[in-house]
Write a protein that holds these residues in place. Structure first.
Motif, PDB file in Angstrom:
ATOM      1  N   MET A 137       0.805  -1.215   0.000  1.00  0.00           N
ATOM      2  CA  MET A 137       0.000   0.000   0.000  1.00  0.00           C
ATOM      3  C   MET A 137       0.841   1.270   0.000  1.00  0.00           C
ATOM      4  SD  MET A 137      -3.526  -0.520   2.075  1.00  0.00           S
ATOM      5  CE  MET A 137      -2.774  -0.728   3.683  1.00  0.00           C
ATOM      6  N   TYR A 140       0.215   3.896  -2.585  1.00  0.00           N
ATOM      7  CA  TYR A 140      -0.984   4.742  -2.627  1.00  0.00           C
ATOM      8  C   TYR A 140      -0.697   6.096  -3.264  1.00  0.00           C
ATOM      9  CZ  TYR A 140       0.185   7.017   1.990  1.00  0.00           C
ATOM     10  OH  TYR A 140       0.754   7.701   3.036  1.00  0.00           O
ATOM     11  N   TRP A 143      -0.991   5.646  -7.129  1.00  0.00           N
ATOM     12  CA  TRP A 143      -2.312   5.402  -7.718  1.00  0.00           C
ATOM     13  C   TRP A 143      -2.797   6.748  -8.265  1.00  0.00           C
ATOM     14  CZ3 TRP A 143      -5.731   2.254  -9.708  1.00  0.00           C
ATOM     15  CH2 TRP A 143      -7.053   2.675  -9.839  1.00  0.00           C
ATOM     16  N   ASP A 154      -9.178  -0.530  -9.599  1.00  0.00           N
ATOM     17  CA  ASP A 154      -9.107   0.347  -8.436  1.00  0.00           C
ATOM     18  C   ASP A 154      -7.774   0.156  -7.736  1.00  0.00           C
ATOM     19  OD1 ASP A 154      -9.253  -1.956  -6.878  1.00  0.00           O
ATOM     20  OD2 ASP A 154     -11.143  -1.451  -5.922  1.00  0.00           O
ATOM     21  N   ALA A 155      -7.525   0.999  -6.732  1.00  0.00           N
ATOM     22  CA  ALA A 155      -6.224   0.975  -6.063  1.00  0.00           C
ATOM     23  C   ALA A 155      -5.949  -0.359  -5.394  1.00  0.00           C
ATOM     24  CB  ALA A 155      -6.150   2.104  -5.033  1.00  0.00           C
ATOM     25  N   PHE A 156      -6.976  -1.028  -4.911  1.00  0.00           N
ATOM     26  CA  PHE A 156      -6.746  -2.262  -4.158  1.00  0.00           C
ATOM     27  C   PHE A 156      -6.386  -3.429  -5.070  1.00  0.00           C
ATOM     28  CE2 PHE A 156      -8.686   0.552  -1.236  1.00  0.00           C
ATOM     29  CZ  PHE A 156      -8.101   0.243  -0.018  1.00  0.00           C
ATOM     30  N   ALA A 200      -6.845  10.388   0.976  1.00  0.00           N
ATOM     31  CA  ALA A 200      -6.977   9.002   0.532  1.00  0.00           C
ATOM     32  C   ALA A 200      -8.398   8.712   0.053  1.00  0.00           C
ATOM     33  CB  ALA A 200      -6.585   8.051   1.660  1.00  0.00           C
ATOM     34  N   GLU A 201      -9.381   9.186   0.821  1.00  0.00           N
ATOM     35  CA  GLU A 201     -10.779   8.986   0.462  1.00  0.00           C
ATOM     36  C   GLU A 201     -11.082   9.611  -0.902  1.00  0.00           C
ATOM     37  OE1 GLU A 201     -14.355   7.352   1.242  1.00  0.00           O
ATOM     38  OE2 GLU A 201     -13.323   7.813   3.132  1.00  0.00           O
ATOM     39  N   MET A 205      -9.492   5.523  -2.036  1.00  0.00           N
ATOM     40  CA  MET A 205      -8.847   4.615  -1.084  1.00  0.00           C
ATOM     41  C   MET A 205      -9.420   4.870   0.303  1.00  0.00           C
ATOM     42  SD  MET A 205      -4.905   4.831  -2.492  1.00  0.00           S
ATOM     43  CE  MET A 205      -4.936   6.605  -2.778  1.00  0.00           C
ATOM     44  N   ARG A 209     -11.152   0.733   4.299  1.00  0.00           N
ATOM     45  CA  ARG A 209     -10.731  -0.383   3.456  1.00  0.00           C
ATOM     46  C   ARG A 209      -9.224  -0.627   3.582  1.00  0.00           C
ATOM     47  NH1 ARG A 209     -11.966  -0.878  -3.059  1.00  0.00           N
ATOM     48  NH2 ARG A 209     -11.383  -3.094  -3.239  1.00  0.00           N
ATOM     49  N   MET A 210      -8.453   0.453   3.734  1.00  0.00           N
ATOM     50  CA  MET A 210      -7.016   0.299   3.925  1.00  0.00           C
ATOM     51  C   MET A 210      -6.710  -0.425   5.226  1.00  0.00           C
ATOM     52  SD  MET A 210      -5.586   3.982   2.511  1.00  0.00           S
ATOM     53  CE  MET A 210      -3.849   3.519   2.612  1.00  0.00           C
ATOM     54  N   GLY A 214      -6.559  -3.788   3.238  1.00  0.00           N
ATOM     55  CA  GLY A 214      -5.163  -3.415   3.047  1.00  0.00           C
ATOM     56  C   GLY A 214      -4.234  -4.109   4.024  1.00  0.00           C
TER      57      GLY A 214
END
Length: 362
Positions: A137, A140, A143, A154-156, A200-201, A205, A209-210, A214
């Motif tokens: 991560m 981040y 991304w 998506d980032a994940f 982040a939001e 992200m 969720r992180m 994550g």
């Protein structure tokens, strides 16, 4: 269990910086550069061993930045025209720092940087040797929807690909005989700051969720690995004296200690008021070790030994003293330019870590 630890990076000797510039200019051959790089690694290992710390690293001197094992040896990351502005701060106030690279293609490992680092340093170090691997991560900041969404939805999904690279690096280290591996996850601690959470939001992200999916990805990188000491390091950003976040661990402690259960030790930044209180340590599993990053690598001044030892006493009110250790708060040079301190300051701070450990635990 180690009482006196380092985190990872060391200041690059001036001659190494000059050699890298000459390599990039084409006036120094790769073979000549590697000999100079080896000399610098020998030097920083000797500095660490001479300071008395119980664990050493190769100083991460072969990397441009601490994220090197994912950003410097993997396909799919490029310099881009529109970099990501990220929230940072320094003693003068808040600022936006633009990261000029982004994930632009599938992440595929080209070679193993950590294998080179460990194989050389193993033959030089007389003390236990640690190698650091970045959290998936940590990307981040790379991304960038303008470029990355064409590759990962998506980032994940991107983080999951980076976790596969990270686990392969860890498996390679284990196969080479490495007995101590640390995953660097500063992004988790930056989530304690509302400004970073909002950033982040806004980029898809969500912090929730992180701190679930994550952390599970980070834990999965080391899950099932045996015969190796496994640590995770958290800080609030460390970039040439800058930082990203301020705030205590209260926001993330429950998720960290419950979901990152495959680690033997948690190395936590605690060098100033930005880190908050020691109360969240009460949530840490008492069969693991917590290493307190009490000695700053951002400031040149040497902290009083008695004051640092007293802070260990404070932490012991919330977590067993016999399960504690002490370290620097982060590396000295997370990027090649390094923090605004001298090599003499660096050595004094490492000696301070040793002296505090001797004062507290004998």
């Amino acid at each position: 269990m180690f009482r006196a630890e380092v985190v990872g990076s060391m200041l690059r000797p001036t001659y190494l910086a000059g050699a890298r510039a000459a390599l990039e200019a084409g006036t120094l051959s790769p073979a000549e550069f590697k000999r100079i790089e080896d000399r610098a690694v020998d030097q920083v290992i000797a500095v660490q061993e001479g300071s008395g710390v119980e664990v050493v690293t190769d100083g991460e001197l072969r990397r441009f930045m601490f994220m090197g094992p994912i950003t410097e040896t993997v396909e799919g990351i490029e310099v881009v025209e529109h970099g990501n502005p990220m929230p940072w701060a320094n003693p003068d106030g808040e600022l936006d720092w633009v990261l000029p690279t982004a994930v632009t293609g599938p992440l595929r490992k080209k070679r193993s940087l950590v294998a080179e680092e460990y194989s050389y340093a193993r033959a030089r170090a007389r003390k236990p040797l640690k190698v650091t691997v970045p959290s998936p991560m940590i990307l981040y900041g790379l991304w960038n929807p303008r470029y990355t969404k064409a590759v990962y939805k998506d980032a994940f999904e991107m983080f999951a690909a980076a976790a596969e690279v990270g686990r392969s690096e860890i498996q390679e280290l284990v196969a080479l005989g490495c007995e101590y591996i640390q995953v660097d996850a500063p992004e988790l601690a930056t989530l304690v700051d509302p400004r970073v959470r909002e950033w982040a939001e806004s980029r898809g992200m969500p912090p929730e969720r992180m701190l679930t999916e994550g952390i599970d990805l980070i834990n999965g990188m080391v899950e099932g690995i045996s015969g190796v000491r496994l640590a995770i390091h958290l800080c609030r950003g460390n970039n040439a004296g800058m930082w990203m976040a301020s705030g205590g661990y209260d926001e993330i402690a429950e998720a960290l200690f419950k979901r990152a259960g495959a680690f033997d030790a948690y190395l936590l930044e605690y060098d100033d008021e930005r880190s908050g209180s020691f109360e969240p340590l009460a949530q840490a599993p008492d069969d693991r070790q917590v290493v307190l990053g009490l000695v700053s690598t951002k400031r040149a001044g040497e902290e009083p030994r008695e004051a640092i030892a007293a802070r260990v006493d404070d932490a012991a009110r919330h977590f067993p003293r016999e399960q504690l250790g002490v370290s620097t708060q982060c590396g000295f040079a997370s990027i090649a330019d390094g923090n605004p301190i001298s090599e003499e300051d660096q050595e004094r701070k490492l000696r301070l870590v040793t002296e505090v450990a001797e004062t507290v635990w004998g």
